[in-house]
Scaffold this active site. Structure first.
Site, PDB file in Angstrom:
ATOM      1  N   VAL A   1      15.708  -4.420 -13.518  1.00 37.37           N
ATOM      2  CA  VAL A   1      15.922  -4.374 -14.843  1.00 37.37           C
ATOM      3  C   VAL A   1      17.529  -3.837 -14.937  1.00 37.37           C
ATOM      4  O   VAL A   1      17.928  -2.907 -14.267  1.00 37.37           O
ATOM      5  CB  VAL A   1      15.299  -3.486 -15.540  1.00 37.37           C
ATOM      6  CG1 VAL A   1      15.789  -3.061 -17.151  1.00 37.37           C
ATOM      7  CG2 VAL A   1      13.800  -3.684 -15.601  1.00 37.37           C
TER       8      VAL A   1
ATOM      9  N   ASN B   1      17.897   1.923  -7.413  1.00 35.48           N
ATOM     10  CA  ASN B   1      18.043   0.512  -7.160  1.00 35.48           C
ATOM     11  C   ASN B   1      19.283   0.003  -7.792  1.00 35.48           C
ATOM     12  O   ASN B   1      19.280  -0.168  -8.722  1.00 35.48           O
ATOM     13  CB  ASN B   1      16.994  -0.369  -7.328  1.00 35.48           C
ATOM     14  CG  ASN B   1      15.634   0.105  -6.491  1.00 35.48           C
ATOM     15  OD1 ASN B   1      15.638   0.723  -5.518  1.00 35.48           O
ATOM     16  ND2 ASN B   1      14.121   0.033  -7.427  1.00 35.48           N
TER      17      ASN B   1
ATOM     18  N   HIS C   1      18.675   3.012 -14.567  1.00 39.70           N
ATOM     19  CA  HIS C   1      17.815   4.024 -14.284  1.00 39.70           C
ATOM     20  C   HIS C   1      17.324   4.598 -13.182  1.00 39.70           C
ATOM     21  O   HIS C   1      17.836   4.050 -12.156  1.00 39.70           O
ATOM     22  CB  HIS C   1      16.369   3.229 -14.960  1.00 39.70           C
ATOM     23  CG  HIS C   1      16.174   2.132 -14.200  1.00 39.70           C
ATOM     24  ND1 HIS C   1      16.751   0.817 -14.358  1.00 39.70           N
ATOM     25  CD2 HIS C   1      15.214   1.851 -13.399  1.00 39.70           C
ATOM     26  CE1 HIS C   1      16.564   0.059 -13.355  1.00 39.70           C
ATOM     27  NE2 HIS C   1      15.140   0.673 -12.804  1.00 39.70           N
TER      28      HIS C   1
ATOM     29  N   ASP D   1       6.577   4.626 -15.545  1.00 44.23           N
ATOM     30  CA  ASP D   1       6.781   3.161 -15.309  1.00 44.23           C
ATOM     31  C   ASP D   1       5.737   2.478 -15.507  1.00 44.23           C
ATOM     32  O   ASP D   1       4.515   3.116 -15.397  1.00 44.23           O
ATOM     33  CB  ASP D   1       7.153   3.382 -13.570  1.00 44.23           C
ATOM     34  CG  ASP D   1       7.715   2.082 -13.058  1.00 44.23           C
ATOM     35  OD1 ASP D   1       8.770   1.868 -12.773  1.00 44.23           O
ATOM     36  OD2 ASP D   1       6.964   1.119 -13.078  1.00 44.23           O
TER      37      ASP D   1
ATOM     38  N   HIS E   1      14.623   6.459 -10.613  1.00 41.20           N
ATOM     39  CA  HIS E   1      12.871   6.622 -10.555  1.00 41.20           C
ATOM     40  C   HIS E   1      12.699   7.958 -10.055  1.00 41.20           C
ATOM     41  O   HIS E   1      13.246   8.454  -8.982  1.00 41.20           O
ATOM     42  CB  HIS E   1      12.533   5.525  -9.508  1.00 41.20           C
ATOM     43  CG  HIS E   1      12.568   4.396  -9.706  1.00 41.20           C
ATOM     44  ND1 HIS E   1      11.708   3.293 -10.092  1.00 41.20           N
ATOM     45  CD2 HIS E   1      13.764   3.580  -9.813  1.00 41.20           C
ATOM     46  CE1 HIS E   1      12.048   2.186 -10.390  1.00 41.20           C
ATOM     47  NE2 HIS E   1      13.385   2.104 -10.111  1.00 41.20           N
TER      48      HIS E   1
ATOM     49  N   GLN F   1      17.048  -3.961  -7.585  1.00 43.60           N
ATOM     50  CA  GLN F   1      16.913  -3.829  -8.758  1.00 43.60           C
ATOM     51  C   GLN F   1      16.422  -4.819  -9.763  1.00 43.60           C
ATOM     52  O   GLN F   1      16.924  -6.235  -9.263  1.00 43.60           O
ATOM     53  CB  GLN F   1      18.294  -3.418  -9.483  1.00 43.60           C
ATOM     54  CG  GLN F   1      18.535  -3.017 -10.945  1.00 43.60           C
ATOM     55  CD  GLN F   1      19.903  -2.645 -11.347  1.00 43.60           C
ATOM     56  OE1 GLN F   1      20.876  -2.723 -10.642  1.00 43.60           O
ATOM     57  NE2 GLN F   1      20.102  -1.964 -12.645  1.00 43.60           N
TER      58      GLN F   1
HETATM   59  P1  5GP Z   1      14.055  -1.339 -10.886  1.00 45.47           P
HETATM   60  O1  5GP Z   1      13.240  -2.460  -9.940  1.00 45.47           O
HETATM   61  O2  5GP Z   1      15.027  -2.301 -11.794  1.00 45.47           O
HETATM   62  O3  5GP Z   1      14.678  -0.226 -10.059  1.00 45.47           O
HETATM   63  O4  5GP Z   1      12.961  -0.808 -11.666  1.00 45.47           O
HETATM   64  C1  5GP Z   1      12.744  -1.373 -12.874  1.00 45.47           C
HETATM   65  C2  5GP Z   1      11.270  -0.538 -12.902  1.00 45.47           C
HETATM   66  O5  5GP Z   1      10.829  -0.781 -14.453  1.00 45.47           O
HETATM   67  C3  5GP Z   1      10.047  -0.959 -12.127  1.00 45.47           C
HETATM   68  O6  5GP Z   1       9.438  -0.053 -11.462  1.00 45.47           O
HETATM   69  C4  5GP Z   1       9.125  -1.683 -13.174  1.00 45.47           C
HETATM   70  O7  5GP Z   1       7.756  -1.342 -12.896  1.00 45.47           O
HETATM   71  C5  5GP Z   1       9.424  -0.943 -14.450  1.00 45.47           C
HETATM   72  N1  5GP Z   1       9.290  -1.638 -15.672  1.00 45.47           N
HETATM   73  C6  5GP Z   1       9.381  -2.980 -15.998  1.00 45.47           C
HETATM   74  N2  5GP Z   1       9.222  -3.362 -17.184  1.00 45.47           N
HETATM   75  C7  5GP Z   1       8.791  -2.309 -17.910  1.00 45.47           C
HETATM   76  C8  5GP Z   1       8.327  -2.193 -19.180  1.00 45.47           C
HETATM   77  O8  5GP Z   1       8.373  -2.896 -19.835  1.00 45.47           O
HETATM   78  N3  5GP Z   1       8.183  -0.793 -19.533  1.00 45.47           N
HETATM   79  C9  5GP Z   1       7.915   0.256 -18.295  1.00 45.47           C
HETATM   80  N4  5GP Z   1       7.407   1.463 -18.823  1.00 45.47           N
HETATM   81  N5  5GP Z   1       8.198  -0.064 -17.015  1.00 45.47           N
HETATM   82  C10 5GP Z   1       8.666  -1.323 -16.834  1.00 45.47           C
END
Ligand code: 5GP
Length: 119
Positions: free
Chosen positions: A95, A86, A99, A30, A101, A93
Site C-alpha cells: 500500500v 516496508n 505506514h 491490520d 507496522h 510494500q
Molecule cells: P505493506 O505491505 O504495504 O507494508 O502493508 C500493508 C498492510 O496493510 C498489510 O499488512 C495488509 O494486511 C494491510 N491492509 C491492506 N488493506 C487493508 C485494509 O483495507 N484495512 C486494513 N486495516 N489493513 C489493510
C-alpha cells in the site's frame, strides 16, 4: 499521486475503528495480522513511501515513532514489539501510503514475525 485505501481510511471515507488518532496520524488494526498484535500507524499526509519523505517531514516521522511507543503501551505489549516499514515494491510494500507496522507476540525472538517482516 494515486489515492490508496489508507488515504480513504485516514480521511474517514471508509468507516474504520481508530485505536488511536490525532491531528497527524491514525492507528488501525491490520486486516491480515501477521502476529497476535499487528497494528498500522498511518500519517494523514499521504507520503507514498519512506524514501519519498522530505526534510519537511522530519517532525511528522518523529511523531509517528513517539505514537508507536504510546500505542504499544496502550495495547499492553510494553516494550516487547517490533516496528517495521516496508519501503517500495522490492521492500514488500503493498500500500503506497507510508505506514508503520507494530508487531508483537509473546516472544519477539521467535521466527513467527519473519513473514511479517519480509512480505
Ligand atoms: P505493506 O505491505 O504495504 O507494508 O502493508 C500493508 C498492510 O496493510 C498489510 O499488512 C495488509 O494486511 C494491510 N491492509 C491492506 N488493506 C487493508 C485494509 O483495507 N484495512 C486494513 N486495516 N489493513 C489493510
Amino acid at each position: 499521486m494515486t489515492d490508496t485505501i489508507f488515504g480513504k481510511i485516514t480521511r474517514g471515507e471508509i468507516p474504520t475503528d481508530f485505536l488511536y488518532e490525532d491531528e497527524l496520524c491514525v492507528v488501525i488494526k491490520d486486516l491480515y495480522p501477521q502476529a497476535p498484535t499487528h497494528v498500522l500507524i498511518i500519517p494523514r499526509k499521504p507520503i507514498p513511501m519512506l524514501s519519498e519523505a522530505a526534510e519537511d517531514d522530519q517532525a511528522l516521522l518523529g511523531h509517528l515513532l513517539i505514537v508507536a511507543g504510546k500505542v504499544a503501551d496502550q495495547l499492553g505489549v510494553g516494550d516487547a514489539f517490533r516496528l517495521v516499514i516496508n519501503n517500495g515494491e522490492g521492500g514488500g510494500q503493498t500500500v503506497f501510503h507510508l505506514h508503520l507496522h507494530i508487531l508483537a507476540s509473546g516472544d519477539m525472538k521467535e521466527g513467527d514475525l519473519a513473514a511479517g517482516l519480509s512480505r
